[in-house]
Design an enzyme around this catalytic site. Structure first.
Site, PDB file in Angstrom:
ATOM      1  N   PRO A 122       0.806  -1.206   0.042  1.00 19.52           N
ATOM      2  CA  PRO A 122      -0.068   0.216   0.105  1.00 19.52           C
ATOM      3  C   PRO A 122       0.877   1.263   0.160  1.00 19.52           C
ATOM      4  O   PRO A 122       1.743   1.347   0.807  1.00 19.52           O
ATOM      5  CB  PRO A 122      -0.690  -0.222   1.241  1.00 19.52           C
ATOM      6  N   GLN A 134      -6.828  -1.279   2.729  1.00 20.44           N
ATOM      7  CA  GLN A 134      -6.215  -1.059   3.905  1.00 20.44           C
ATOM      8  C   GLN A 134      -6.771   0.375   4.438  1.00 20.44           C
ATOM      9  O   GLN A 134      -7.045   1.221   3.958  1.00 20.44           O
ATOM     10  CB  GLN A 134      -4.642  -0.645   3.679  1.00 20.44           C
ATOM     11  N   SER A 146       8.656  -6.204   4.251  1.00 23.80           N
ATOM     12  CA  SER A 146       9.035  -4.851   3.377  1.00 23.80           C
ATOM     13  C   SER A 146      10.150  -3.879   3.762  1.00 23.80           C
ATOM     14  O   SER A 146      10.599  -4.028   4.885  1.00 23.80           O
ATOM     15  CB  SER A 146       7.525  -3.872   3.690  1.00 23.80           C
ATOM     16  N   CYS A 171       1.919   3.749   9.668  1.00 24.04           N
ATOM     17  CA  CYS A 171       2.107   5.080   9.203  1.00 24.04           C
ATOM     18  C   CYS A 171       2.760   5.945   9.905  1.00 24.04           C
ATOM     19  O   CYS A 171       2.319   6.155  11.099  1.00 24.04           O
ATOM     20  CB  CYS A 171       0.856   5.616   8.586  1.00 24.04           C
ATOM     21  N   ALA A 229       0.160   5.384  -0.214  1.00 24.01           N
ATOM     22  CA  ALA A 229      -0.543   6.623  -0.100  1.00 24.01           C
ATOM     23  C   ALA A 229      -0.296   7.539  -1.399  1.00 24.01           C
ATOM     24  O   ALA A 229       0.819   7.808  -1.478  1.00 24.01           O
ATOM     25  CB  ALA A 229      -0.626   7.360   1.178  1.00 24.01           C
ATOM     26  N   ALA A 272       7.441  -1.541  -2.781  1.00 26.84           N
ATOM     27  CA  ALA A 272       6.929  -0.491  -2.512  1.00 26.84           C
ATOM     28  C   ALA A 272       7.724   0.799  -3.498  1.00 26.84           C
ATOM     29  O   ALA A 272       7.436   0.719  -4.768  1.00 26.84           O
ATOM     30  CB  ALA A 272       7.054  -0.017  -0.967  1.00 26.84           C
ATOM     31  N   ARG A 273       8.521   1.548  -2.756  1.00 25.31           N
ATOM     32  CA  ARG A 273       9.293   2.446  -3.739  1.00 25.31           C
ATOM     33  C   ARG A 273       9.863   2.261  -5.062  1.00 25.31           C
ATOM     34  O   ARG A 273       9.849   2.735  -5.967  1.00 25.31           O
ATOM     35  CB  ARG A 273      10.343   3.321  -2.898  1.00 25.31           C
TER      36      ARG A 273
HETATM   37  C1  LIG Z   1       5.016   7.815  -0.406  1.00 23.04           C
HETATM   38  C2  LIG Z   1       4.845   6.517   0.503  1.00 23.04           C
HETATM   39  C3  LIG Z   1       3.435   6.042   0.717  1.00 23.04           C
HETATM   40  C4  LIG Z   1       3.186   5.033   1.673  1.00 23.04           C
HETATM   41  N1  LIG Z   1       1.938   4.680   1.916  1.00 23.04           N
HETATM   42  C5  LIG Z   1       1.743   3.735   2.754  1.00 23.04           C
HETATM   43  C6  LIG Z   1       0.311   3.172   2.950  1.00 23.04           C
HETATM   44  O1  LIG Z   1      -0.667   3.877   2.683  1.00 23.04           O
HETATM   45  N2  LIG Z   1       0.097   2.341   3.605  1.00 23.04           N
HETATM   46  C7  LIG Z   1       1.201   1.513   4.470  1.00 23.04           C
HETATM   47  O2  LIG Z   1       0.896   0.595   5.044  1.00 23.04           O
HETATM   48  N3  LIG Z   1       2.197   1.562   3.835  1.00 23.04           N
HETATM   49  C8  LIG Z   1       2.564   2.843   3.209  1.00 23.04           C
HETATM   50  N4  LIG Z   1       4.104   3.154   2.751  1.00 23.04           N
HETATM   51  C9  LIG Z   1       4.990   2.211   3.380  1.00 23.04           C
HETATM   52  C10 LIG Z   1       5.450   1.165   2.272  1.00 23.04           C
HETATM   53  O3  LIG Z   1       4.206   0.126   2.152  1.00 23.04           O
HETATM   54  C11 LIG Z   1       6.531   0.176   2.612  1.00 23.04           C
HETATM   55  O4  LIG Z   1       6.220  -0.424   3.486  1.00 23.04           O
HETATM   56  C12 LIG Z   1       7.825   1.077   2.751  1.00 23.04           C
HETATM   57  O5  LIG Z   1       7.857   2.041   1.864  1.00 23.04           O
HETATM   58  C13 LIG Z   1       9.150   0.368   2.974  1.00 23.04           C
HETATM   59  O6  LIG Z   1       9.500  -0.252   1.578  1.00 23.04           O
HETATM   60  P1  LIG Z   1      10.259   0.348   0.743  1.00 23.04           P
HETATM   61  O7  LIG Z   1      11.775   0.640   1.397  1.00 23.04           O
HETATM   62  O8  LIG Z   1      10.756  -0.901  -0.504  1.00 23.04           O
HETATM   63  O9  LIG Z   1       9.935   1.441  -0.204  1.00 23.04           O
HETATM   64  C14 LIG Z   1       4.215   4.245   2.102  1.00 23.04           C
HETATM   65  C15 LIG Z   1       5.719   4.438   1.576  1.00 23.04           C
HETATM   66  C16 LIG Z   1       5.950   5.687   0.790  1.00 23.04           C
HETATM   67  C17 LIG Z   1       7.207   6.038   0.532  1.00 23.04           C
END
Ligand SMILES: Cc1cc2nc3c(=O)[nH]c(=O)nc-3n(C[C@H](O)[C@H](O)[C@H](O)COP(=O)(O)O)c2cc1C
Length: 338
Positions: free
Chosen positions: A30, A84, A214, A114, A32, A238-239
């Site tokens: 997820p 979510q 994650s 979050c 946002a 994610a990113r």
């Molecule tokens: C811009 C942004 C928005 C995110 N929105 C959510 C969200 O809505 N719900 C959630 O559980 N995690 C959210 N996350 C966290 C990601 O799901 C993920 O757990 C986190 O970025 C770590 O993974 P990464 O290092 O591969 O990016 C968000 C992360 C980013 C950077």
């Protein structure tokens, strides 16, 4: 190419989430502002096995916000709609869960990770596990909606308070959650520094529930490494997958064969970007698409020499038709001149 020993085809495997069978373990996390239904469609088309909606406010949903309601729209290819929710009031979360299920949700996930102050200030997101009794109450209230419920957590609030994942995990088990998404950073760390995969390994070892890992997944090799090193049941990209939906099929191929896929030609990425943008315009209208798609386009238009020029032009563009025009002319020029 990896040697036979380090290759483990079973790393790509199905996951059972309560009554839901998911064919594979490559999930779109997820995010946002990113994982709207069009982005989820794109991720699923490229091989993600499940994609979460962005976090949806239980308060806004139960107040009847139409905009929030629309965030639960099902993508065309979305067999499992995974919604979510966030909030801190068990009653509200219970009501929101019912509304989500009425809207078609097949899986509910509770955001307990979050770090944004606007969210944590109200006791939601990563503040929730600081109050484990409430966390459990919320999970139980959501379970009343009669679809599987999972929860996504971080390791803890900050260094001073220490980690809270152990109690949060315990609450998830007691509330009969079907899985736990685990992001091994604290709230204090935000998205900086390194995700602690050693800790993820420990959590996996201690958890009777499937853990979805994650943090810092940017390549098929990262995904292979997280699955093999930590033993987690699945991963959430994610990113690393923003504007790079091909990552899902590349991960699957690498997990199954140990072989890397040839990188996409720039022109292939541009065509994907254009298709994504056109779908976003159709779904959300030109204004919103031109605003929201910039960050996705930045992902699509990176990774080759000179791509920064096009990216810069795209970022300056106010209108959707100009974005399309720029992509079109870059596509026409073809990979040789990009
Ligand atoms: C811009 C942004 C928005 C995110 N929105 C959510 C969200 O809505 N719900 C959630 O559980 N995690 C959210 N996350 C966290 C990601 O799901 C993920 O757990 C986190 O970025 C770590 O993974 P990464 O290092 O591969 O990016 C968000 C992360 C980013 C950077």
């Amino acid at each position: 190419m990896m040697d036979q020993e380090s290759m483990n085809p079973s790393l790509y495997r199905p996951i059972q989430l309560g009554s839901l069978h998911v064919e594979g373990n490559l999930f779109a996390a997820p995010m946002a502002g990113y994982t709207d239904h069009v982005a989820r469609e794109v991720a699923l088309n490229h091989g993600a096995n499940l994609a979460y909606t962005e976090m949806i406010s239980a308060e806004a949903l139960t107040r009847g916000s139409e905009r929030t309601q629309r965030m639960m729209r099902r993508g065309k290819n979305e067999e499992i709609l995974a919604v979510q929710l966030f909030g801190s009031n068990p009653e509200r979360l219970g009501q929101a869960a019912q509304l989500a299920v009425q809207a078609g949700a097949n899986l509910l996930d509770l955001n307990a990770g979050c770090p944004v102050p606007k969210v944590t200030r109200n006791g939601a997101g990563s503040a929730l596990p600081r109050d484990p009794v409430r966390l459990k109450e919320i999970l139980l209230a959501m379970a009343e909606a009669k679809v599987p419920v999972s929860v996504k957590i971080r390791r803890g609030w900050n260094e001073l308070e220490g980690d809270y994942w152990e109690t949060a995990l315990q609450m998830a088990v007691e509330a009969k959650a079907v899985a736990v998404g685990f992001h091994p950073r604290s709230r204090q760390q935000g998205y900086g520094g390194k995700a602690d995969w050693e800790l993820l390994t420990k959590v996996v070892q201690e958890s009777p529930l499937p853990i979805l890992g994650s943090g810092d997944l940017r390549s098929p090799q990262d995904v292979h490494s997280m699955l093999s090193r930590t033993g987690c049941a699945g991963v959430m990209l994610a990113r690393g997958a923003v504007g790079k939906p091909q990552l899902y099929s590349q991960c699957r191929h690498f997990l199954q064969t140990g072989e890397s896929t040839a990188p996409l030609a720039p022109v292939e990425k541009l065509i994907m970007a254009k298709n994504h943008l056109e779908s976003a315009i159709e779904a959300f209208g030109a204004d919103r698409a031109s605003r929201d798609m910039k960050k996705q386009l930045a992902g699509y238009t990176s990774g080759w020499n000179g791509s920064n020029v096009l990216r810069h032009e795209l970022m300056q563009c106010p209108h959707a038709e100009d974005l399309l025009g720029l992509l079109d002319s870059a596509i026409t020029k073809g990979s040789s001149s990009i």
